[in-house]
Write a protein that holds these residues in place. Structure first.
Motif, PDB file in Angstrom:
ATOM      1  N   THR A 145      60.228  37.969  19.591  1.00 21.97           N
ATOM      2  CA  THR A 145      60.696  36.579  19.675  1.00 21.97           C
ATOM      3  C   THR A 145      59.524  35.623  19.497  1.00 21.97           C
ATOM      4  O   THR A 145      59.645  34.580  18.848  1.00 21.97           O
ATOM      5  CB  THR A 145      61.380  36.327  21.029  1.00 21.97           C
ATOM      6  OG1 THR A 145      62.450  37.256  21.180  1.00 21.97           O
ATOM      7  CG2 THR A 145      61.920  34.913  21.109  1.00 21.97           C
ATOM      8  N   PHE A 146      58.387  35.976  20.074  1.00 25.74           N
ATOM      9  CA  PHE A 146      57.193  35.135  19.941  1.00 25.74           C
ATOM     10  C   PHE A 146      56.811  34.979  18.469  1.00 25.74           C
ATOM     11  O   PHE A 146      56.491  33.878  18.014  1.00 25.74           O
ATOM     12  CB  PHE A 146      56.038  35.758  20.725  1.00 25.74           C
ATOM     13  CG  PHE A 146      54.724  35.027  20.561  1.00 25.74           C
ATOM     14  CD1 PHE A 146      54.563  33.732  21.036  1.00 25.74           C
ATOM     15  CD2 PHE A 146      53.652  35.635  19.921  1.00 25.74           C
ATOM     16  CE1 PHE A 146      53.367  33.058  20.878  1.00 25.74           C
ATOM     17  CE2 PHE A 146      52.453  34.973  19.766  1.00 25.74           C
ATOM     18  CZ  PHE A 146      52.304  33.680  20.245  1.00 25.74           C
ATOM     19  N   LEU A 147      56.888  36.090  17.732  1.00 28.48           N
ATOM     20  CA  LEU A 147      56.567  36.022  16.304  1.00 28.48           C
ATOM     21  C   LEU A 147      57.631  35.234  15.540  1.00 28.48           C
ATOM     22  O   LEU A 147      57.307  34.275  14.826  1.00 28.48           O
ATOM     23  CB  LEU A 147      56.454  37.429  15.717  1.00 28.48           C
ATOM     24  CG  LEU A 147      56.307  37.516  14.190  1.00 28.48           C
ATOM     25  CD1 LEU A 147      54.992  36.893  13.744  1.00 28.48           C
ATOM     26  CD2 LEU A 147      56.404  38.951  13.707  1.00 28.48           C
ATOM     27  N   GLY A 148      58.904  35.627  15.692  1.00 29.92           N
ATOM     28  CA  GLY A 148      59.966  35.041  14.876  1.00 29.92           C
ATOM     29  C   GLY A 148      60.288  33.605  15.199  1.00 29.92           C
ATOM     30  O   GLY A 148      60.589  32.808  14.296  1.00 29.92           O
ATOM     31  N   SER A 149      60.191  33.232  16.492  1.00 31.03           N
ATOM     32  CA  SER A 149      60.610  31.889  16.895  1.00 31.03           C
ATOM     33  C   SER A 149      59.452  30.914  17.070  1.00 31.03           C
ATOM     34  O   SER A 149      59.669  29.699  17.046  1.00 31.03           O
ATOM     35  CB  SER A 149      61.396  31.965  18.216  1.00 31.03           C
ATOM     36  OG  SER A 149      62.533  32.775  18.069  1.00 31.03           O
ATOM     37  N   HIS A 150      58.240  31.419  17.269  1.00 30.98           N
ATOM     38  CA  HIS A 150      57.120  30.518  17.569  1.00 30.98           C
ATOM     39  C   HIS A 150      56.004  30.578  16.530  1.00 30.98           C
ATOM     40  O   HIS A 150      55.649  29.554  15.941  1.00 30.98           O
ATOM     41  CB  HIS A 150      56.580  30.834  18.967  1.00 30.98           C
ATOM     42  CG  HIS A 150      57.600  30.675  20.044  1.00 30.98           C
ATOM     43  ND1 HIS A 150      58.085  29.442  20.444  1.00 30.98           N
ATOM     44  CD2 HIS A 150      58.267  31.594  20.791  1.00 30.98           C
ATOM     45  CE1 HIS A 150      58.994  29.600  21.405  1.00 30.98           C
ATOM     46  NE2 HIS A 150      59.121  30.908  21.627  1.00 30.98           N
TER      47      HIS A 150
ATOM     48  N   ALA B 224      64.073  36.867   1.679  1.00 30.50           N
ATOM     49  CA  ALA B 224      62.671  36.455   1.841  1.00 30.50           C
ATOM     50  C   ALA B 224      62.427  35.888   3.241  1.00 30.50           C
ATOM     51  O   ALA B 224      61.407  36.172   3.873  1.00 30.50           O
ATOM     52  CB  ALA B 224      62.311  35.416   0.783  1.00 30.50           C
ATOM     53  N   ILE B 225      63.380  35.090   3.749  1.00 31.23           N
ATOM     54  CA  ILE B 225      63.239  34.511   5.090  1.00 31.23           C
ATOM     55  C   ILE B 225      63.253  35.619   6.146  1.00 31.23           C
ATOM     56  O   ILE B 225      62.421  35.648   7.055  1.00 31.23           O
ATOM     57  CB  ILE B 225      64.370  33.499   5.349  1.00 31.23           C
ATOM     58  CG1 ILE B 225      64.202  32.271   4.440  1.00 31.23           C
ATOM     59  CG2 ILE B 225      64.402  33.073   6.817  1.00 31.23           C
ATOM     60  CD1 ILE B 225      65.380  31.326   4.464  1.00 31.23           C
ATOM     61  N   LEU B 226      64.195  36.551   6.009  1.00 32.59           N
ATOM     62  CA  LEU B 226      64.308  37.626   6.993  1.00 32.59           C
ATOM     63  C   LEU B 226      63.097  38.553   6.950  1.00 32.59           C
ATOM     64  O   LEU B 226      62.625  39.015   7.992  1.00 32.59           O
ATOM     65  CB  LEU B 226      65.593  38.423   6.745  1.00 32.59           C
ATOM     66  CG  LEU B 226      66.891  37.674   7.050  1.00 32.59           C
ATOM     67  CD1 LEU B 226      68.094  38.477   6.580  1.00 32.59           C
ATOM     68  CD2 LEU B 226      67.009  37.379   8.535  1.00 32.59           C
ATOM     69  N   GLN B 227      62.604  38.820   5.752  1.00 34.40           N
ATOM     70  CA  GLN B 227      61.425  39.686   5.635  1.00 34.40           C
ATOM     71  C   GLN B 227      60.248  39.081   6.377  1.00 34.40           C
ATOM     72  O   GLN B 227      59.492  39.772   7.049  1.00 34.40           O
ATOM     73  CB  GLN B 227      61.073  39.894   4.163  1.00 34.40           C
ATOM     74  CG  GLN B 227      59.866  40.808   3.960  1.00 34.40           C
ATOM     75  CD  GLN B 227      59.652  41.149   2.495  1.00 34.40           C
ATOM     76  OE1 GLN B 227      60.386  40.692   1.631  1.00 34.40           O
ATOM     77  NE2 GLN B 227      58.657  41.945   2.219  1.00 34.40           N
ATOM     78  N   GLN B 228      60.109  37.760   6.267  1.00 32.46           N
ATOM     79  CA  GLN B 228      58.995  37.083   6.933  1.00 32.46           C
ATOM     80  C   GLN B 228      59.195  37.060   8.447  1.00 32.46           C
ATOM     81  O   GLN B 228      58.284  37.354   9.210  1.00 32.46           O
ATOM     82  CB  GLN B 228      58.879  35.651   6.405  1.00 32.46           C
ATOM     83  CG  GLN B 228      57.678  34.905   6.954  1.00 32.46           C
ATOM     84  CD  GLN B 228      57.673  33.453   6.522  1.00 32.46           C
ATOM     85  OE1 GLN B 228      58.724  32.868   6.299  1.00 32.46           O
ATOM     86  NE2 GLN B 228      56.502  32.870   6.396  1.00 32.46           N
TER      87      GLN B 228
END
Length: 584
Positions: A291-296, A522-526
Motif C-alpha cells: 500500500t505504501f508503494l501503490g498509494s504513496h 501500464a498503470i497496473l504494472q507500475q
C-alpha cells in the motif's frame, strides 16, 4: 509525428510468420545491414511486440518493440528506424548535422530548415528528394532525429541552403522515445563534422575554381542566414547558445552523467522520502508495504517520470525497505505470514527533515500540461427498452412502433395511460387490472390465455418490461450517445492459475467503458510492480484482455471505483480481492 501523446490501439506479441516477414522487410529497406545485424535487430526468440497506435494527427502507425524499446515504426507501408536503433547502427542512414539548440525545435514538431545545417569540410551527404536521413548534433555522431529529405543534395546547394531541408518524423525526447527506457544518446566521435574553414581549404581548392566559388558562396550566404537559425534557437547567437548550460544539457557529457540504474535509485529514494514527509501519518501505521508503494510512493513520482523499482539496483521493494531500515528511517515487520508492514517511522531522521520537494519549473509544467492526456471520465450508461413486433399493438396508441427505444419510466407511463384510457382498472379492487385481448396477447404466456383474467399493477408492469427487448445507451463526455442491443457486459475480473502454480489477474471488457487496455496495463504494472501483458480476449472479436501477475484485484478496485468513478454494478469479480493477512 510524435511531438504529442499518441493513442495505443493494441499491443500484442509478434507471431513467428510476422517476425520472418519483418526481417525480410528490414533487409529490403536497409540493404546496408548484414544478415547478422538484422538477426540482432529483429531477434529470433526474444520478446518482440507489435504496437498499433494513432498519432495525435490521426496517422495510423505500427511500432515494433524489442526489449522494452521501440526499434522500428511503419507508416503507410514505409519502415523507419527509431533513434534507439540508430544509436546501435549510426551509419544506417545518410547523416546531416545541426546545431545543438535546434534540437528543442525539432522535439516540438518543427522541420529542419537548411540554414540550420552544419556543412562539414567533406561536404554534405549525397541524397535524393524523399530519401530517409538521420540528423545528429554538432560534436556527436549519434542521431537525434529521423527525417525525409525535402530536396536532393544538389538542390540544397543550388538553393544556397535556404528553405525546408527535412520533414522530421521522430526525435530523441519525443513521445515515441519516451515509450522506451528514455536513455540518452551515446557519445560517438564525429566524422569530419567541423564547419568549413576557408583559410585552411584555400590551397586545396585553388585547382578547382568552381569548388572554390561554391565554398565561398555557401559560407558567406550561410552567415547571412544565421539570423534564421538564431530565430530557431532563440535570440542568442550560435556561439552564445553553445555556451548556454541549458543547451549543453541537450547533449550531456557522458563522463559525468549517471547510469539509468543510478537515476532510478535516486528516484526511488526521492519518492520514498517525499511520501514519508508529506503523505504518511502516524495514524496510518502499521502500513502494508504494498500500500505504501501503490498509494504513496507512486503518487509522489514527478510528472513525466516512471517509478520502476525493477530498474533500480534494489530490484525489489522489500530489499529497498531493508536498506532504509538499516539507516533507521523506518521499521518493517512481518505482522502476518508473507505480508510485511511499516510499523514505525523516525520523522526526525535527518534524511526526512532535510528533504526538500523540488518544484517543477514553469517551462516543464507547460510542456507537461500540453502533452498530458485528458483525464478519464466514466460514461453515462442507461438501460433502455426496444419495442418488438409482438408488442406493437400495445404501444401504437401512444405513437410508438416496432423498434422504438424507451426508458423504463416511459414504458410505465404508456401502460398506465393505456389501462386508464380503456377503463381496465377493476371496479372492486383498484390494485387489479383487467386484461383485454391486446394485453392478453402481449403479456400472457399461451397456457395463461384462458385462465388469467386480471393482474396486479406491479405484475403487469414487470411482465411488460420483461417482454420488451433490452438495449442500453452509452454516452461519453462530449460525444453523441451510442445505443446498442442487449445489456452492457460488466468489466470482468477473474483469477487464473498458470502452469507454474502462480496466480494471474485477468481483466476483460474495458473497451466498452472507453478504457484503453494498454493504458490500464501500464498503470497496473507500475502500481503493482508486477508483469502485465495485453492479449486478445478468447472468444471475443476485436477485444483485448489485461493479464497481471498475482492477485491484483485490490489495485483494480481502487483504480476502477475510486479513480475512474465507475459504478460498482458494472464491475464483477471485486470479491476476489485477497483477504487481509493472506499471501497473494
Amino acid at each position: 509525428m510524435f511531438a504529442k501523446a499518441f493513442r495505443v490501439k493494441s499491443n500484442t506479441a509478434i507471431k513467428g510468420s510476422d517476425r520472418r516477414k519483418l526481417r525480410a522487410d528490414v533487409m529490403a529497406a536497409f540493404p546496408t545491414l548484414g544478415t547478422d545485424q538484422v538477426s540482432v535487430l529483429v531477434p529470433g526468440k526474444e520478446e518482440l511486440n507489435i504496437v498499433k497506435l494513432y498519432a495525435h494527427r490521426g496517422d495510423a502507425v505500427t511500432v515494433y518493440v524489442s526489449g522494452g524499446n521501440p526499434i522500428l515504426f511503419e507508416v503507410e507501408k514505409n519502415l523507419y528506424p527509431t533513434v534507439y536503433t540508430l544509436w546501435s547502427y549510426p551509419d544506417l542512414l545518410p547523416a546531416f548535422t545541426t546545431w545543438p539548440p535546434v534540437l528543442e525545435k525539432l522535439v516540438g514538431g518543427a522541420d529542419l530548415m537548411l540554414p540550420g545545417l552544419v556543412v562539414p569540410s567533406a561536404g554534405l551527404p549525397q541524397v535524393q528528394k524523399g530519401d530517409l536521413c538521420a540528423i545528429a548534433l554538432l560534436g556527436n555522431r549519434a542521431p537525434v532525429a529521423v527525417g525525409v529529405a525535402a530536396m536532393s543534395t544538389a538542390e540544397m546547394l543550388t538553393s544556397g541552403l535556404k528553405g525546408r531541408g527535412f520533414s522530421v518524423l521522430h526525435t530523441y525526447q519525443d513521445h515515441l522515445w519516451r515509450s522506451g527506457d528514455k536513455s540518452s544518446p551515446p557519445s560517438l566521435a564525429p566524422l569530419a563534422l567541423d564547419p568549413p574553414d576557408l583559410s585552411e581549404e584555400k590551397e586545396s581548392v585553388q585547382a578547382d575554381p568552381a569548388l572554390q566559388g561554391d565554398l565561398r558562396r555557401l559560407t558567406l550566404e550561410g552567415e547571412e542566414e544565421n539570423g534564421e537559425v538564431q530565430r530557431m534557437c532563440g535570440e542568442k547567437s550560435l556561439s552564445e547558445a553553445s555556451e548556454d548550460p541549458s543547451v549543453r544539457g541537450l547533449n550531456p557529457d557522458p563522463t559525468d552523467s549517471k547510469t539509468l540504474q543510478e537515476q532510478m535509485d535516486e528516484l526511488v529514494q526521492q519518492c520514498f522520502l517525499h511520501a514519508l514527509k508529506c503523505q504518511v501519518r502516524k495514524a496510518d501505521l502499521p502500513l502494508l508495504t504494498s500500500t505504501f508503494l501503490g498509494s504513496h510512493m507512486l503518487s509522489c513520482c514527478p510528472e513525466g517520470r516512471q517509478l520502476d523499482i525493477k530498474k533500480s539496483s534494489y530490484k525489489k521493494l522489500s530489499k529497498f525497505l531493508q536498506h532504509m531500515q538499516q539507516e533507521q528511517i523506518i521499521q518493517v515487520k512481518e505482522l502476518s505470514k508473507g505480508v510485511e508492514s511499516i510499523v514505525a517511522v523516525d520523522w526526525k531522521h535527518p534524511r526526512i527533515t532535510s528533504f526538500v520537494i523540488a518544484e517543477p519549473s514553469p517551462t516543464s509544467q507547460t510542456i507537461q500540461e500540453g502533452s498530458r492526456e485528458q483525464p478519464y471520465h466514466p460514461p453515462d450508461i442507461k438501460s433502455l427498452y426496444c419495442v418488438p413486433a409482438s408488442m406493437t399493438l400495445l404501444f401504437q396508441e401512444s405513437g410508438h412502433k416496432k423498434g422504438s427505444i424507451l426508458e423504463g419510466g416511459e414504458v410505465r407511463t404508456i401502460i398506465i395511460n393505456y389501462v386508464k384510457r380503456n377503463d381496465l382498472v377493476d371496479a372492486d379492487n383498484k390494485n387489479l387490472v383487467k386484461l383485454d385481448p391486446i394485453l392478453c396477447d402481449c403479456i400472457l404466456e399461451k397456457n395463461e390465455q384462458h385462465t388469467v383474467m386480471k393482474l396486479p399493477w406491479d405484475s403487469l408492469l414487470t411482465r411488460c418490461l420483461e417482454k420488451l427487448q433490452p438495449v442500453y445507451q452509452v454516452t461519453f463526455p462530449g460525444q453523441e450517445p451510442i445505443v446498442k442491443k442487449g445489456r452492457i457486459c460488466p468489466i470482468d475480473i477473474t483469477l487464473a492459475q498458470r502452469a507454474s502454480n502462480k496466480k494471474v489477474t485477468v481483466v476483460r471488457n474495458l473497451e466498452a467503458y472507453g478504457l484503453d487496455p494498454c493504458s490500464v496495463a501500464a498503470i497496473l504494472q507500475q502500481r503493482c510492480q508486477a508483469s502485465a501483458t495485453v492479449t486478445p480476449a478468447p472468444g471475443a472479436k476485436d477485444s483485448l484482455q489485461v493479464q497481471i501477475q498475482g492477485n491484483q484485484v485490490h489495485h483494480l478496485s481502487r483504480l476502477l471505483l475510486e479513480e475512474y468513478q465507475l459504478p460498482r454494478k458494472h464491475i464483477q469479480g471485486l470479491e476476489k480481492a485477497p483477504k487481509p493477512g493472506k499471501k497473494k
